[in-house]
Enzyme design. Structure first.
Site, mmCIF file in Angstrom:
data_model
loop_
_atom_site.group_PDB
_atom_site.id
_atom_site.type_symbol
_atom_site.label_atom_id
_atom_site.label_comp_id
_atom_site.label_asym_id
_atom_site.label_seq_id
_atom_site.Cartn_x
_atom_site.Cartn_y
_atom_site.Cartn_z
ATOM 1 N N ASN A 1 0.354 -0.966 0.088
ATOM 2 C CA ASN A 1 -0.263 0.224 0.011
ATOM 3 C C ASN A 1 0.620 1.165 0.220
ATOM 4 O O ASN A 1 1.975 1.038 0.350
ATOM 5 C CB ASN A 1 -0.417 0.033 1.137
ATOM 6 C CG ASN A 1 -2.707 0.925 0.791
ATOM 7 O OD1 ASN A 1 -2.352 1.504 0.269
ATOM 8 N ND2 ASN A 1 -3.241 0.363 1.668
ATOM 9 N N HIS B 1 21.591 3.066 14.608
ATOM 10 C CA HIS B 1 22.526 3.797 15.140
ATOM 11 C C HIS B 1 22.811 2.906 16.775
ATOM 12 O O HIS B 1 22.552 2.546 17.780
ATOM 13 C CB HIS B 1 22.384 5.422 15.784
ATOM 14 C CG HIS B 1 22.370 5.595 14.634
ATOM 15 N ND1 HIS B 1 22.959 6.227 13.664
ATOM 16 C CD2 HIS B 1 20.864 6.458 13.775
ATOM 17 C CE1 HIS B 1 22.675 7.250 12.707
ATOM 18 N NE2 HIS B 1 21.079 6.786 12.856
ATOM 19 N N THR C 1 10.532 -5.645 17.244
ATOM 20 C CA THR C 1 11.240 -5.072 17.530
ATOM 21 C C THR C 1 11.937 -6.870 17.914
ATOM 22 O O THR C 1 13.234 -6.301 17.769
ATOM 23 C CB THR C 1 12.226 -4.602 19.098
ATOM 24 O OG1 THR C 1 10.856 -5.159 20.411
ATOM 25 C CG2 THR C 1 11.129 -3.163 19.007
ATOM 26 N N LYS C 2 11.620 -7.694 17.837
ATOM 27 C CA LYS C 2 11.994 -9.094 17.390
ATOM 28 C C LYS C 2 11.657 -9.942 16.838
ATOM 29 O O LYS C 2 10.347 -9.816 16.235
ATOM 30 C CB LYS C 2 12.130 -9.524 18.547
ATOM 31 C CG LYS C 2 10.317 -9.450 19.124
ATOM 32 C CD LYS C 2 10.686 -10.832 21.150
ATOM 33 C CE LYS C 2 9.546 -10.437 21.769
ATOM 34 N NZ LYS C 2 9.454 -11.472 22.900
ATOM 35 N N ARG D 1 4.508 -7.509 20.725
ATOM 36 C CA ARG D 1 3.966 -8.852 21.686
ATOM 37 C C ARG D 1 3.604 -9.784 20.799
ATOM 38 O O ARG D 1 2.391 -10.048 20.173
ATOM 39 C CB ARG D 1 3.852 -8.510 23.051
ATOM 40 C CG ARG D 1 2.604 -8.615 23.433
ATOM 41 C CD ARG D 1 2.366 -7.894 24.310
ATOM 42 N NE ARG D 1 0.934 -7.138 25.063
ATOM 43 C CZ ARG D 1 0.221 -8.590 24.924
ATOM 44 N NH1 ARG D 1 -0.497 -9.437 25.366
ATOM 45 N NH2 ARG D 1 -1.041 -7.728 25.382
#
Length: 172
Positions: free
Chosen positions: A67, A99, A149-150, A164
């Site tokens: 999209n 970073h 993030t994982k 999660r």
């Protein structure tokens, strides 16, 4: 330098065309001609793939829908791979660079690069951010606004900031 110019032209052309039938069907072909590893996909413009010259670092599988407002940072040394028959919502951002958390005289802020992989038949909701090094298993769903993030295994339903596992996706 020529590859960067070729990539920039392909990206600009694909973003210039209006979001209507014919142009939606050829947009992926323009990006592929610019160096991207894209199969027969449906891509609505505008999209932002940075830095210029790195279209070759993105792979999008057959039947995937992308999209508007898709952003992807894929410098040399990393790859973003999106599987077949995925649905990518508006304003999704897939990042491969982060970073360092602290400044040092030697590295300044420095950067860390990690590839991202999205399996087949994954639905990524609007405004999702996927961070470096993440792998999303096939048949998963990521809720709108999540920050991933994982990595998550296949058949995961994912939501939240940070994302999660909400539950397993019971698909046939």
């Amino acid at each position: 330098m020529i590859k960067q110019i070729q990539n920039a032209i392909a990206l600009c052309l694909s973003n210039y065309f209006p979001r209507i039938g014919f142009f939606n069907r050829i947009r992926w072909k323009i990006l592929k001609a610019g160096g991207a590893g894209i199969e027969n996909s449906h891509i609505w413009a505008p999209i932002d793939i940075r830095p210029f010259g790195c279209l070759k670092n993105i792979k999008i599988g057959r039947g995937t829908f992308v999209n508007t407002g898709f952003r992807c940072g894929v410098p040399n040394g990393v790859i973003v791979e999106i599987g077949e028959n995925c649905a990518i919502g508006p304003r999704v951002s897939i990042e491969t660079v982060n970073h360092n958390l602290s400044w040092s005289e030697k590295e300044k802020w420095g950067v860390k690069k990690k590839s991202v992989k999205v399996g087949d038949r994954v639905w990524i909701g609007s405004g999702v951010i996927v961070l470096p090094g993440v792998n999303i298993g096939s048949d998963s769903v990521i809720a709108a606004g999540a920050v991933v993030t994982k990595s998550f295994p296949e058949r995961s339903i994912i939501a939240g900031v940070p994302a999660r596992l909400i539950r397993r996706n019971e698909v046939d």
